[in-house]
Write a protein that holds these residues in place. Sequence first.
Motif, PDB file in Angstrom:
ATOM      1  N   GLN A 294     131.872 -18.387  13.836  1.00  0.00           N
ATOM      2  CA  GLN A 294     130.118 -17.699  13.231  1.00  0.00           C
ATOM      3  C   GLN A 294     129.640 -18.932  13.553  1.00  0.00           C
ATOM      4  O   GLN A 294     129.733 -19.967  13.680  1.00  0.00           O
ATOM      5  N   ALA A 295     128.150 -18.264  15.134  1.00  0.00           N
ATOM      6  CA  ALA A 295     127.675 -19.217  15.507  1.00  0.00           C
ATOM      7  C   ALA A 295     126.946 -19.502  13.699  1.00  0.00           C
ATOM      8  O   ALA A 295     126.002 -18.595  13.677  1.00  0.00           O
ATOM      9  N   SER A 296     126.033 -20.081  13.522  1.00  0.00           N
ATOM     10  CA  SER A 296     125.159 -20.570  13.092  1.00  0.00           C
ATOM     11  C   SER A 296     123.526 -21.075  13.406  1.00  0.00           C
ATOM     12  O   SER A 296     123.515 -21.886  13.970  1.00  0.00           O
ATOM     13  N   VAL A 297     123.124 -20.241  13.807  1.00  0.00           N
ATOM     14  CA  VAL A 297     121.645 -19.655  14.431  1.00  0.00           C
ATOM     15  C   VAL A 297     120.902 -20.039  13.250  1.00  0.00           C
ATOM     16  O   VAL A 297     120.304 -19.007  12.577  1.00  0.00           O
ATOM     17  N   THR A 298     119.619 -20.776  13.137  1.00  0.00           N
ATOM     18  CA  THR A 298     118.786 -20.885  12.054  1.00  0.00           C
ATOM     19  C   THR A 298     117.054 -20.852  13.015  1.00  0.00           C
ATOM     20  O   THR A 298     117.225 -21.661  13.990  1.00  0.00           O
ATOM     21  N   GLU A 299     115.943 -20.647  12.312  1.00  0.00           N
ATOM     22  CA  GLU A 299     115.086 -20.310  12.636  1.00  0.00           C
ATOM     23  C   GLU A 299     114.609 -21.992  12.217  1.00  0.00           C
ATOM     24  O   GLU A 299     114.060 -21.815  10.968  1.00  0.00           O
ATOM     25  N   PRO A 300     113.986 -22.751  13.248  1.00  0.00           N
ATOM     26  CA  PRO A 300     113.550 -24.751  12.970  1.00  0.00           C
ATOM     27  C   PRO A 300     112.347 -23.979  11.438  1.00  0.00           C
ATOM     28  O   PRO A 300     111.124 -23.065  11.835  1.00  0.00           O
ATOM     29  N   PRO A 301     111.550 -25.011  11.063  1.00  0.00           N
ATOM     30  CA  PRO A 301     110.719 -25.011  10.300  1.00  0.00           C
ATOM     31  C   PRO A 301     109.438 -24.961  10.927  1.00  0.00           C
ATOM     32  O   PRO A 301     109.485 -25.614  11.912  1.00  0.00           O
ATOM     33  N   ARG A 302     108.726 -23.875  10.592  1.00  0.00           N
ATOM     34  CA  ARG A 302     107.588 -23.920  11.393  1.00  0.00           C
ATOM     35  C   ARG A 302     105.948 -25.332  10.842  1.00  0.00           C
ATOM     36  O   ARG A 302     105.976 -25.731   9.633  1.00  0.00           O
ATOM     37  N   PRO A 303     106.084 -25.937  12.297  1.00  0.00           N
ATOM     38  CA  PRO A 303     104.946 -26.938  12.030  1.00  0.00           C
ATOM     39  C   PRO A 303     103.663 -26.684  10.778  1.00  0.00           C
ATOM     40  O   PRO A 303     103.160 -25.190  11.273  1.00  0.00           O
ATOM     41  N   ALA A 304     102.995 -27.856  10.548  1.00  0.00           N
ATOM     42  CA  ALA A 304     101.726 -27.426  10.052  1.00  0.00           C
ATOM     43  C   ALA A 304     100.584 -26.832  10.322  1.00  0.00           C
ATOM     44  O   ALA A 304     100.503 -25.850  10.751  1.00  0.00           O
ATOM     45  N   GLN A 305     100.508 -27.451  11.496  1.00  0.00           N
ATOM     46  CA  GLN A 305     100.090 -26.946  13.138  1.00  0.00           C
ATOM     47  C   GLN A 305     100.664 -26.577  14.781  1.00  0.00           C
ATOM     48  O   GLN A 305     100.966 -27.863  15.485  1.00  0.00           O
TER      49      GLN A 305
ATOM     50  N   LYS B  59      97.558 -23.943  31.214  1.00  0.00           N
ATOM     51  CA  LYS B  59      95.589 -24.273  30.471  1.00  0.00           C
ATOM     52  C   LYS B  59      96.426 -24.467  29.532  1.00  0.00           C
ATOM     53  O   LYS B  59      98.136 -24.755  28.868  1.00  0.00           O
ATOM     54  N   GLU B  60      95.580 -25.108  27.843  1.00  0.00           N
ATOM     55  CA  GLU B  60      96.204 -25.872  26.294  1.00  0.00           C
ATOM     56  C   GLU B  60      95.596 -24.689  25.852  1.00  0.00           C
ATOM     57  O   GLU B  60      95.989 -25.097  24.901  1.00  0.00           O
ATOM     58  N   THR B  61      95.708 -23.741  26.034  1.00  0.00           N
ATOM     59  CA  THR B  61      95.517 -22.126  25.499  1.00  0.00           C
ATOM     60  C   THR B  61      96.995 -20.984  25.330  1.00  0.00           C
ATOM     61  O   THR B  61      97.291 -21.700  26.563  1.00  0.00           O
ATOM     62  N   TRP B  62      96.398 -20.380  24.867  1.00  0.00           N
ATOM     63  CA  TRP B  62      97.504 -18.907  25.743  1.00  0.00           C
ATOM     64  C   TRP B  62      96.105 -18.361  25.775  1.00  0.00           C
ATOM     65  O   TRP B  62      95.231 -18.362  24.984  1.00  0.00           O
ATOM     66  N   PRO B  63      96.515 -16.444  26.471  1.00  0.00           N
ATOM     67  CA  PRO B  63      95.927 -15.516  26.521  1.00  0.00           C
ATOM     68  C   PRO B  63      95.693 -14.752  25.429  1.00  0.00           C
ATOM     69  O   PRO B  63      97.184 -14.853  24.613  1.00  0.00           O
ATOM     70  N   ALA B  64      94.601 -13.777  24.771  1.00  0.00           N
ATOM     71  CA  ALA B  64      95.660 -13.026  23.220  1.00  0.00           C
ATOM     72  C   ALA B  64      96.056 -12.642  23.630  1.00  0.00           C
ATOM     73  O   ALA B  64      97.263 -12.049  22.273  1.00  0.00           O
ATOM     74  N   GLU B  65      96.932 -11.974  24.435  1.00  0.00           N
ATOM     75  CA  GLU B  65      97.880 -11.342  24.922  1.00  0.00           C
ATOM     76  C   GLU B  65      99.102 -11.512  24.541  1.00  0.00           C
ATOM     77  O   GLU B  65     100.278 -10.792  25.020  1.00  0.00           O
ATOM     78  N   ALA B  66      98.863 -12.651  25.237  1.00  0.00           N
ATOM     79  CA  ALA B  66      99.950 -13.474  24.774  1.00  0.00           C
ATOM     80  C   ALA B  66     100.953 -13.754  23.526  1.00  0.00           C
ATOM     81  O   ALA B  66     100.321 -13.154  22.506  1.00  0.00           O
ATOM     82  N   THR B  67     102.976 -12.859  24.152  1.00  0.00           N
ATOM     83  CA  THR B  67     103.561 -12.695  22.602  1.00  0.00           C
ATOM     84  C   THR B  67     104.305 -14.120  23.171  1.00  0.00           C
ATOM     85  O   THR B  67     104.939 -14.543  23.805  1.00  0.00           O
ATOM     86  N   ALA B  68     104.828 -14.121  21.947  1.00  0.00           N
ATOM     87  CA  ALA B  68     106.449 -15.362  22.329  1.00  0.00           C
ATOM     88  C   ALA B  68     107.053 -15.440  20.590  1.00  0.00           C
ATOM     89  O   ALA B  68     107.278 -14.449  19.759  1.00  0.00           O
ATOM     90  N   GLN B  69     108.004 -15.631  21.087  1.00  0.00           N
ATOM     91  CA  GLN B  69     109.318 -15.605  19.943  1.00  0.00           C
ATOM     92  C   GLN B  69     109.582 -16.853  19.236  1.00  0.00           C
ATOM     93  O   GLN B  69     109.595 -17.944  20.078  1.00  0.00           O
ATOM     94  N   VAL B  70     109.829 -17.403  18.690  1.00  0.00           N
ATOM     95  CA  VAL B  70     110.237 -18.449  17.531  1.00  0.00           C
ATOM     96  C   VAL B  70     111.794 -19.157  17.942  1.00  0.00           C
ATOM     97  O   VAL B  70     112.058 -17.729  18.525  1.00  0.00           O
ATOM     98  N   VAL B  71     112.097 -19.852  18.187  1.00  0.00           N
ATOM     99  CA  VAL B  71     113.249 -20.400  19.610  1.00  0.00           C
ATOM    100  C   VAL B  71     114.253 -20.925  18.745  1.00  0.00           C
ATOM    101  O   VAL B  71     114.089 -21.726  17.467  1.00  0.00           O
ATOM    102  N   ARG B  72     115.179 -19.924  18.560  1.00  0.00           N
ATOM    103  CA  ARG B  72     116.201 -20.421  17.395  1.00  0.00           C
ATOM    104  C   ARG B  72     117.383 -21.532  17.832  1.00  0.00           C
ATOM    105  O   ARG B  72     117.700 -21.260  19.226  1.00  0.00           O
ATOM    106  N   ARG B  73     117.688 -21.949  17.513  1.00  0.00           N
ATOM    107  CA  ARG B  73     118.546 -23.579  17.524  1.00  0.00           C
ATOM    108  C   ARG B  73     119.723 -23.062  16.490  1.00  0.00           C
ATOM    109  O   ARG B  73     119.922 -22.919  15.349  1.00  0.00           O
TER     110      ARG B  73
END
Length: 137
Positions: free
Chosen positions: A36-47, A123-137
Amino acid sequence: MRALAIVLAVVPAIGACHRDADRVEAHPPPPPPPVQASVTEPPRPAQLAHVTIKALGMYCEESCPMRVRYALADIRAIYELGFDLTKESVFVSYDAALGSAKQVTKPMLAAIKQAGFDPWLAKETWPAEATAQVVRR
């Protein structure tokens, strides 16, 4: 006489192996329990800080993002990761408290380069249409 002794010595050994093989087939050992692999979502940073990294040569649908994802897997600073293959872009979010984008992305750029692409901080931003997934560890 000597040939007869060799045959007699070999025959019982063959019979023993055959019987052992039958016994193994009749009662195979139970399979090991699944890991059983233990894959968890990291805590979301404040900013979160967002950056767009260009990775020239990243255009294939399956293996290119996989290579970049594996290359970045050990970089703990990354919170989210996304891709736009038509623009050869990688979208990364990380904890803004870690420092400037130029400082935080240095190991990311090195890892992407090691994976075979030509990366730079676009860029130090993302475009408005960018999508991403949380990296699970």
